[in-house]
Scaffold this active site. Sequence first.
Site, mmCIF file in Angstrom:
data_model
loop_
_atom_site.group_PDB
_atom_site.id
_atom_site.type_symbol
_atom_site.label_atom_id
_atom_site.label_comp_id
_atom_site.label_asym_id
_atom_site.label_seq_id
_atom_site.Cartn_x
_atom_site.Cartn_y
_atom_site.Cartn_z
ATOM 1 N N TRP A 181 0.834 -1.210 0.000
ATOM 2 C CA TRP A 181 0.000 0.000 0.000
ATOM 3 C C TRP A 181 0.867 1.259 0.000
ATOM 4 O O TRP A 181 0.379 2.350 -0.251
ATOM 5 C CB TRP A 181 -0.913 0.010 1.232
ATOM 6 C CG TRP A 181 -0.173 0.288 2.539
ATOM 7 C CD1 TRP A 181 0.974 -0.306 2.974
ATOM 8 C CD2 TRP A 181 -0.534 1.243 3.540
ATOM 9 N NE1 TRP A 181 1.352 0.202 4.199
ATOM 10 C CE2 TRP A 181 0.447 1.156 4.569
ATOM 11 C CE3 TRP A 181 -1.564 2.150 3.679
ATOM 12 C CZ2 TRP A 181 0.395 1.955 5.723
ATOM 13 C CZ3 TRP A 181 -1.601 2.937 4.832
ATOM 14 C CH2 TRP A 181 -0.628 2.836 5.827
ATOM 15 N N ASP A 182 2.163 1.081 0.271
ATOM 16 C CA ASP A 182 3.114 2.202 0.239
ATOM 17 C C ASP A 182 2.914 3.006 -1.044
ATOM 18 O O ASP A 182 3.018 4.229 -1.062
ATOM 19 C CB ASP A 182 4.570 1.687 0.254
ATOM 20 C CG ASP A 182 4.891 0.776 1.421
ATOM 21 O OD1 ASP A 182 3.981 0.058 1.869
ATOM 22 O OD2 ASP A 182 6.044 0.767 1.880
ATOM 23 N N GLU A 196 0.873 -2.080 12.418
ATOM 24 C CA GLU A 196 1.134 -3.522 12.466
ATOM 25 C C GLU A 196 1.499 -4.014 13.866
ATOM 26 O O GLU A 196 1.862 -5.176 14.037
ATOM 27 C CB GLU A 196 2.227 -3.885 11.461
ATOM 28 C CG GLU A 196 1.756 -3.700 10.028
ATOM 29 C CD GLU A 196 2.739 -4.228 9.001
ATOM 30 O OE1 GLU A 196 3.870 -4.599 9.358
ATOM 31 O OE2 GLU A 196 2.351 -4.261 7.809
ATOM 32 N N LYS A 214 3.116 0.858 15.891
ATOM 33 C CA LYS A 214 4.339 0.869 15.092
ATOM 34 C C LYS A 214 4.372 2.136 14.230
ATOM 35 O O LYS A 214 5.424 2.647 13.875
ATOM 36 C CB LYS A 214 4.316 -0.367 14.198
ATOM 37 C CG LYS A 214 5.527 -0.609 13.349
ATOM 38 C CD LYS A 214 5.296 -1.870 12.500
ATOM 39 C CE LYS A 214 6.475 -2.179 11.615
ATOM 40 N NZ LYS A 214 6.175 -3.257 10.657
ATOM 41 N N GLN A 215 3.172 2.630 13.859
ATOM 42 C CA GLN A 215 3.102 3.705 12.865
ATOM 43 C C GLN A 215 1.759 4.413 12.946
ATOM 44 O O GLN A 215 0.840 3.951 13.617
ATOM 45 C CB GLN A 215 3.284 3.099 11.481
ATOM 46 C CG GLN A 215 2.210 2.071 11.134
ATOM 47 C CD GLN A 215 2.675 1.084 10.078
ATOM 48 O OE1 GLN A 215 3.003 -0.045 10.408
ATOM 49 N NE2 GLN A 215 2.717 1.520 8.823
HETATM 50 C C1 BGC Z 1 5.043 -1.307 7.512
HETATM 51 C C2 BGC Z 1 4.006 -1.435 6.427
HETATM 52 C C3 BGC Z 1 4.674 -1.253 5.076
HETATM 53 C C4 BGC Z 1 5.833 -2.211 4.910
HETATM 54 C C5 BGC Z 1 6.598 -1.989 3.630
HETATM 55 C C6 BGC Z 1 6.170 -2.287 7.254
HETATM 56 O O1 BGC Z 1 7.169 -2.113 8.204
HETATM 57 O O2 BGC Z 1 4.492 -1.568 8.780
HETATM 58 O O3 BGC Z 1 3.007 -0.470 6.615
HETATM 59 O O4 BGC Z 1 3.754 -1.447 4.067
HETATM 60 O O5 BGC Z 1 6.728 -2.017 5.974
HETATM 61 O O6 BGC Z 1 7.160 -0.736 3.576
#
Ligand code: BGC
Length: 780
Positions: A367-368, A495, A607-608
């Site tokens: 989804w990035d 996550e 985490k984000q």
């Molecule tokens: C993040 C995800 C992301 C992935 C790839 C993970 O560490 O939590 O949101 O899509 O990295 O960049």
Amino acid sequence: MQPSDSPIPTLPLDPWCIRETGFDTASHFLRETLFALGNGYIGLRGTGEEGYSGAAGTSLDGTYLNGFYESEPIVYPEAAHALAKTNQFMLNVPNAKGIALTIDGERFDPLAGKLDRYERTLDFRTGVLVRVLEWTSQSGKRIALRSRRVVTFTNKHLFAIEFEVTALNFSGQVVLRSFIDGAVKNQEAGDDPRVGSAVSGPALQTISNEQQGSFAALVQRTHNSGFTLVSAIDSSVEGMSPSAWREGEQAGQVFTCEAVQGQPVCLTKFGAYYSSRDYPEGELLARAQDTLATAKAAGFEALCTAQAAYLADFWASADVEIAGDDALQQGIRFNQYHLLQSVGRDGRTNIAAKGVTGEGYEGHYFWDTEIYIFPFFLYSKPEIARKLLEYRYAGLEQARERARQMSHPTGALYPWRTIAGGECSAYFPAGTAQYHINADIAYSIKSYYEATADLDYMAQAGLEIVLETARIWLGIGSYDRQGRFCINEVTGPDEYTALVNNNYYTNAMARMHLHFAADMVDTIREERPGDFARITGATGLEAGEVDAWRQAAGLMHLPYDATLGIHEQDDSFLAKKVWDFANTPKENYPLLLNYHPMVIYRHQVCKQADVVLALLLLSSEFTLHDKRRDFDYYEAVTTHDSSLSSCIFSIIASEVGYHDKAYDYFMETARLDLDDTHGNTHYGVHTAAMAGTWMGVAYGFGGMRVSHGELRFAPTLPTQWQHYRFQVQLRGATLAVRVSGDGTEYTLVQGEALDFNHFGQAVALTRAAPQARIPLEAQA
Ligand code: BGC
């Protein structure tokens, strides 16, 4: 393979390039990523053509082709229905840039003998990697070496190298061996899930080793994905004919020259990659030969000229200028440059989490793309954004199949991570469960439509994706006893929290998605009845479905805690214990490498950005007070262990008036790879964070939002800067925004007219009156 533990010095500051002035094995692994070249297809890490002795452990001499992959069954000791069955991973393909240099029997090796001078530069305006060095051999022979390398933006299959050697204190024999090395393999992942693939050993089987004069090629095949790959080179030294050379899985040419002191000997090498993912197998060799012959006829210099012209055009529409902070200026241009190097633009490939610079996350697309990277291209190079959308349309059939596997009788479910369209996430709680991918893709289509008013695209492809993906929400959601529409058992962006009911981000994005799908059905039905009939025929859209979408959207459950006055990340988030941050040692971050997932899931720890990301994407649905309270709450429980986090916190901090925080979070994002702040850039750049820098300027400091087709700005100027400037392309117009201590200056650079809003005040620019200056005191 691990990089050195000692801190690596930062590169000198320069607004338009990165340069290093010493050769050091401790920094080599990281710098190979930073100095990597790419063109959206070929990616060459920045390793020298000659390599060096004992490189194992301090170097990963990788070569990648965006979208070229091997597949492997995913082995689960405990199986379950519909788990992803096959992984795809981007292959390390033959290294075609190799050049071995021997002078009077002594092999040039930066670690043997003595390097008297060394400089490696990557200039963002020329797109050429240049190395200049002087070296004294163990027996005292001195040479000067200048190598230039270009991976051409104008032909995705091509790269070229010029390798010029001058004997400085002797006349004697100089032997240049130009080769392709086919005995390559991918890196093994070990315990870090972010690093590489689980496969060990070579994945490419050599079918033939072709040689003809200055031309050499390896023809190879992947075992499982069934692709054929041709890696080819053409090497020449003026006035000399080469002798063919082959050894094991290496092929190439040797030039034995009698060098005269002070007179350069120059090897020019062109390289090409063609695979059966793009063309029929029988055409590959001829196509490679053709590409190399054309490039050779044009010459190295012509390729450099075309490269510079391509970049001049890119910078004319994409450049972000920051005056008053050299580190930042370098960081942001470095990021934009790498995004351009990484992004696939043939409609069949996309942009991997690490671009084509390394094997981290196995070359997968996430989804990035839609949420982080798409806006940069949409507003700077809309034609590339369009290609990213085409990639998703190409994967629609597979998304339909995936939906059936997941027990959805209609609709399409896009994969969480993939290369060619199949779901590759082996850990479903942080993979397939992220159903928000469907809404993220719909959001990018909506943004594209709002920015371009391209109804043709919506009729040809956009509506079909939006409609099929919207159906899934009705498939996984249901009404609770209070009549609220609930979406259960999903994972949101964060996550560190998995498999929850009513993740705020997911529900709010699903609501946006359902409304958009319903509105677009109405628009296409009215405006393009022919297309509408085709789409309903292809999807079996039934009467009543659209009403059901509107109803679910209207009754969507959006968790809110009235006591705290914040949006709840999900139904259970606030009931959990807050993570004990005070007693978590620094070395235990990122938490994912130090705690079992369940230990993390049991706590309030992010985490984000999750709710905070919704505040940005669905900006007009929140008041400023909401935003401030949500920001305060979630900031305190977020680790930013994901590189996707800081940029979003920076943007919302700007909006709610936390200017220092906005700046600090922005700094963390802007030089994340250059300063290796996450400690893993040696495995590849972080493309989402790189694009987050652009968002940090435009959305954060510039306060830009586009909602319901309306463009708004609310600029602020960080005290550290004298001015900043960025550009936005919208509906055929290009607008430059320059913010300084005097105020904001808007200039219509291209196009007939553009209306927008500055802190609530309407501004209208036209060809006749293309500029508006709004003094600082008139702001907010
Ligand atoms: C993040 C995800 C992301 C992935 C790839 C993970 O560490 O939590 O949101 O899509 O990295 O960049």
